[in-house]
Design a protein around this motif. Structure first.
Motif, PDB file in Angstrom:
ATOM      1  N   ARG A  15      20.121  38.288   3.571  1.00 22.45           N
ATOM      2  CA  ARG A  15      20.309  37.288   4.548  1.00 22.45           C
ATOM      3  C   ARG A  15      20.027  35.814   4.001  1.00 22.45           C
ATOM      4  O   ARG A  15      19.229  35.694   3.299  1.00 22.45           O
ATOM      5  N   LEU A  16      20.844  34.935   4.274  1.00 25.72           N
ATOM      6  CA  LEU A  16      20.649  33.780   3.551  1.00 25.72           C
ATOM      7  C   LEU A  16      20.400  32.680   4.759  1.00 25.72           C
ATOM      8  O   LEU A  16      20.962  32.799   5.723  1.00 25.72           O
ATOM      9  N   LEU A  17      19.595  31.937   4.511  1.00 28.30           N
ATOM     10  CA  LEU A  17      19.019  31.084   5.634  1.00 28.30           C
ATOM     11  C   LEU A  17      19.024  29.570   5.005  1.00 28.30           C
ATOM     12  O   LEU A  17      18.487  29.271   3.948  1.00 28.30           O
ATOM     13  N   LEU A  18      20.056  28.739   5.619  1.00 32.58           N
ATOM     14  CA  LEU A  18      20.113  27.344   5.535  1.00 32.58           C
ATOM     15  C   LEU A  18      19.717  26.344   6.511  1.00 32.58           C
ATOM     16  O   LEU A  18      20.090  26.559   7.480  1.00 32.58           O
ATOM     17  N   GLN A  19      18.688  25.665   6.163  1.00 34.16           N
ATOM     18  CA  GLN A  19      18.157  24.749   6.993  1.00 34.16           C
ATOM     19  C   GLN A  19      17.699  25.242   8.221  1.00 34.16           C
ATOM     20  O   GLN A  19      18.123  24.802   9.370  1.00 34.16           O
ATOM     21  N   GLY A  20      17.126  26.483   8.249  1.00 34.24           N
ATOM     22  CA  GLY A  20      16.625  27.056   9.603  1.00 34.24           C
ATOM     23  C   GLY A  20      17.549  28.032  10.315  1.00 34.24           C
ATOM     24  O   GLY A  20      17.322  28.401  11.144  1.00 34.24           O
ATOM     25  N   LYS A  21      18.760  28.014   9.685  1.00 36.50           N
ATOM     26  CA  LYS A  21      19.778  28.974  10.378  1.00 36.50           C
ATOM     27  C   LYS A  21      20.298  29.870   9.560  1.00 36.50           C
ATOM     28  O   LYS A  21      20.661  29.545   8.441  1.00 36.50           O
TER      29      LYS A  21
ATOM     30  N   GLU B  10      31.968  26.527   2.769  1.00 40.10           N
ATOM     31  CA  GLU B  10      32.416  24.990   3.190  1.00 40.10           C
ATOM     32  C   GLU B  10      32.287  24.907   4.749  1.00 40.10           C
ATOM     33  O   GLU B  10      31.930  23.995   5.233  1.00 40.10           O
ATOM     34  N   GLY B  11      32.538  26.188   5.485  1.00 35.90           N
ATOM     35  CA  GLY B  11      32.359  26.100   6.768  1.00 35.90           C
ATOM     36  C   GLY B  11      30.992  25.956   7.421  1.00 35.90           C
ATOM     37  O   GLY B  11      30.700  25.719   8.496  1.00 35.90           O
ATOM     38  N   ASN B  12      30.045  26.196   6.563  1.00 32.62           N
ATOM     39  CA  ASN B  12      28.466  25.987   6.622  1.00 32.62           C
ATOM     40  C   ASN B  12      28.037  24.740   6.225  1.00 32.62           C
ATOM     41  O   ASN B  12      27.106  24.321   6.050  1.00 32.62           O
ATOM     42  N   LYS B  13      29.002  23.836   5.936  1.00 33.17           N
ATOM     43  CA  LYS B  13      28.538  22.650   5.104  1.00 33.17           C
ATOM     44  C   LYS B  13      27.877  22.451   3.934  1.00 33.17           C
ATOM     45  O   LYS B  13      26.951  21.615   3.759  1.00 33.17           O
ATOM     46  N   ILE B  14      28.147  23.404   3.165  1.00 37.29           N
ATOM     47  CA  ILE B  14      27.263  23.356   1.811  1.00 37.29           C
ATOM     48  C   ILE B  14      28.392  22.779   0.719  1.00 37.29           C
ATOM     49  O   ILE B  14      29.500  22.835   0.734  1.00 37.29           O
ATOM     50  N   PRO B  15      27.809  21.421   0.547  1.00 40.46           N
ATOM     51  CA  PRO B  15      28.728  20.456  -0.496  1.00 40.46           C
ATOM     52  C   PRO B  15      29.154  20.917  -1.715  1.00 40.46           C
ATOM     53  O   PRO B  15      28.457  21.708  -2.462  1.00 40.46           O
ATOM     54  N   VAL B  16      30.513  20.610  -1.930  1.00 40.56           N
ATOM     55  CA  VAL B  16      30.939  20.990  -3.418  1.00 40.56           C
ATOM     56  C   VAL B  16      30.313  20.167  -4.249  1.00 40.56           C
ATOM     57  O   VAL B  16      30.171  19.009  -4.215  1.00 40.56           O
ATOM     58  N   GLY B  17      29.977  20.909  -5.430  1.00 42.03           N
ATOM     59  CA  GLY B  17      29.804  19.849  -6.754  1.00 42.03           C
ATOM     60  C   GLY B  17      28.009  19.525  -6.601  1.00 42.03           C
ATOM     61  O   GLY B  17      27.699  18.786  -7.425  1.00 42.03           O
TER      62      GLY B  17
ATOM     63  N   VAL C 265      23.959  21.214  -5.897  1.00 43.13           N
ATOM     64  CA  VAL C 265      22.992  22.471  -6.002  1.00 43.13           C
ATOM     65  C   VAL C 265      22.462  22.437  -4.309  1.00 43.13           C
ATOM     66  O   VAL C 265      22.066  21.705  -4.114  1.00 43.13           O
ATOM     67  N   THR C 266      22.775  23.448  -3.868  1.00 43.66           N
ATOM     68  CA  THR C 266      22.090  23.510  -2.385  1.00 43.66           C
ATOM     69  C   THR C 266      21.222  24.853  -2.373  1.00 43.66           C
ATOM     70  O   THR C 266      21.425  25.947  -2.705  1.00 43.66           O
ATOM     71  N   THR C 267      19.923  24.444  -2.012  1.00 47.23           N
ATOM     72  CA  THR C 267      18.835  25.465  -2.016  1.00 47.23           C
ATOM     73  C   THR C 267      18.763  26.300  -0.698  1.00 47.23           C
ATOM     74  O   THR C 267      19.000  25.551   0.443  1.00 47.23           O
ATOM     75  N   VAL C 268      18.840  27.668  -0.746  1.00 44.78           N
ATOM     76  CA  VAL C 268      18.970  28.533   0.306  1.00 44.78           C
ATOM     77  C   VAL C 268      18.039  29.405   0.158  1.00 44.78           C
ATOM     78  O   VAL C 268      17.577  29.948  -0.760  1.00 44.78           O
ATOM     79  N   HIS C 269      17.257  29.836   1.151  1.00 46.80           N
ATOM     80  CA  HIS C 269      16.361  30.932   1.224  1.00 46.80           C
ATOM     81  C   HIS C 269      16.894  32.382   1.457  1.00 46.80           C
ATOM     82  O   HIS C 269      18.017  32.409   2.245  1.00 46.80           O
ATOM     83  N   LEU C 270      16.464  33.494   0.456  1.00 46.63           N
ATOM     84  CA  LEU C 270      17.264  34.559   0.550  1.00 46.63           C
ATOM     85  C   LEU C 270      16.034  35.473   1.016  1.00 46.63           C
ATOM     86  O   LEU C 270      15.033  35.762   0.486  1.00 46.63           O
ATOM     87  N   LEU C 271      16.549  36.407   2.197  1.00 44.94           N
ATOM     88  CA  LEU C 271      15.566  37.469   2.608  1.00 44.94           C
ATOM     89  C   LEU C 271      16.362  38.768   2.335  1.00 44.94           C
ATOM     90  O   LEU C 271      17.253  38.951   2.712  1.00 44.94           O
ATOM     91  N   VAL C 272      15.326  39.632   1.722  1.00 49.03           N
ATOM     92  CA  VAL C 272      15.675  40.924   1.375  1.00 49.03           C
ATOM     93  C   VAL C 272      15.125  41.723   2.763  1.00 49.03           C
ATOM     94  O   VAL C 272      14.020  42.012   3.046  1.00 49.03           O
ATOM     95  N   LYS C 273      16.093  42.257   3.547  1.00 52.11           N
ATOM     96  CA  LYS C 273      15.545  43.310   4.580  1.00 52.11           C
ATOM     97  C   LYS C 273      15.940  44.922   4.289  1.00 52.11           C
ATOM     98  O   LYS C 273      17.283  45.099   4.491  1.00 52.11           O
ATOM     99  N   ASN C 274      14.802  45.490   3.860  1.00 47.32           N
ATOM    100  CA  ASN C 274      15.021  47.039   3.774  1.00 47.32           C
ATOM    101  C   ASN C 274      14.163  47.682   4.974  1.00 47.32           C
ATOM    102  O   ASN C 274      13.537  47.156   5.580  1.00 47.32           O
ATOM    103  N   GLY C 275      14.650  49.009   4.860  1.00 44.01           N
ATOM    104  CA  GLY C 275      13.967  49.746   5.902  1.00 44.01           C
ATOM    105  C   GLY C 275      14.703  49.719   7.153  1.00 44.01           C
ATOM    106  O   GLY C 275      14.325  49.246   8.269  1.00 44.01           O
TER     107      GLY C 275
END
Length: 143
Positions: free
Chosen positions: A82-88, A97-104, A106-116
């Motif tokens: 799961r990718l989390l960008l600015q709390g969403k 691009e639809g999530n307003k991640i700018p071209v050119g 570096v955008t930090t996103v939180h990566l959550l791993v959900k197992n089980g």
């Protein structure tokens, strides 16, 4: 010889999906977005994607290029990411691009791993049940 070194310095070395290891990309290739993946543990790695890639495409590419250094948090499948960008949480069917991640950039996103997963998601297997009396509230509130 000097010309060869200069031409090598001008080319961008974007890691291929076949390489497995933590990658930090300093320069963004033209027409790409760089997602800086940040795990809860604080580990991070970068991946270059196209702005027209969907979040589902990004999950697949992240899963395929999973860094060796993240061996303690290996997902069972791309759908467990799961990718989390600015709390969403980003929806799988939307584009970067639809999530307003700018071209050119570096955008930090939180990566959550959900197992089980639940029994329906894990192919009919029953999820592990907690031990008797553990993890359950035995309180009763009377109003």
């Amino acid at each position: 010889m000097a010309e060869e070194t200069q031409s090598q310095a001008n080319t961008l070395d974007v890691p291929s999906l076949g390489q497995r290891g933590v990658v930090v990309i300093d320069r963004v290739p033209d027409g790409h977005v760089i997602l800086r993946l940040l795990l809860v543990s604080g580990s991070k790695s970068d991946i270059a994607l196209l702005p027209t890639d969907t979040v589902k495409d990004a999950q697949m590419k992240i899963f395929e290029a999973w860094p060796r250094e993240w061996s303690k948090e290996i997902p069972d499948s791309p759908s467990n990411l799961r990718l989390l960008l600015q709390g969403k949480f980003l929806e799988e069917r939307t584009t970067l691009e639809g999530n307003k991640i700018p071209v050119g950039q570096v955008t930090t996103v939180h990566l959550l791993v959900k197992n089980g997963q639940t029994s329906a998601e894990s192919g009919g297997e029953k999820p592990e049940q907690p031990a008797q009396g553990v993890g359950r509230c035995r309180c009763c509130s009377l109003m």
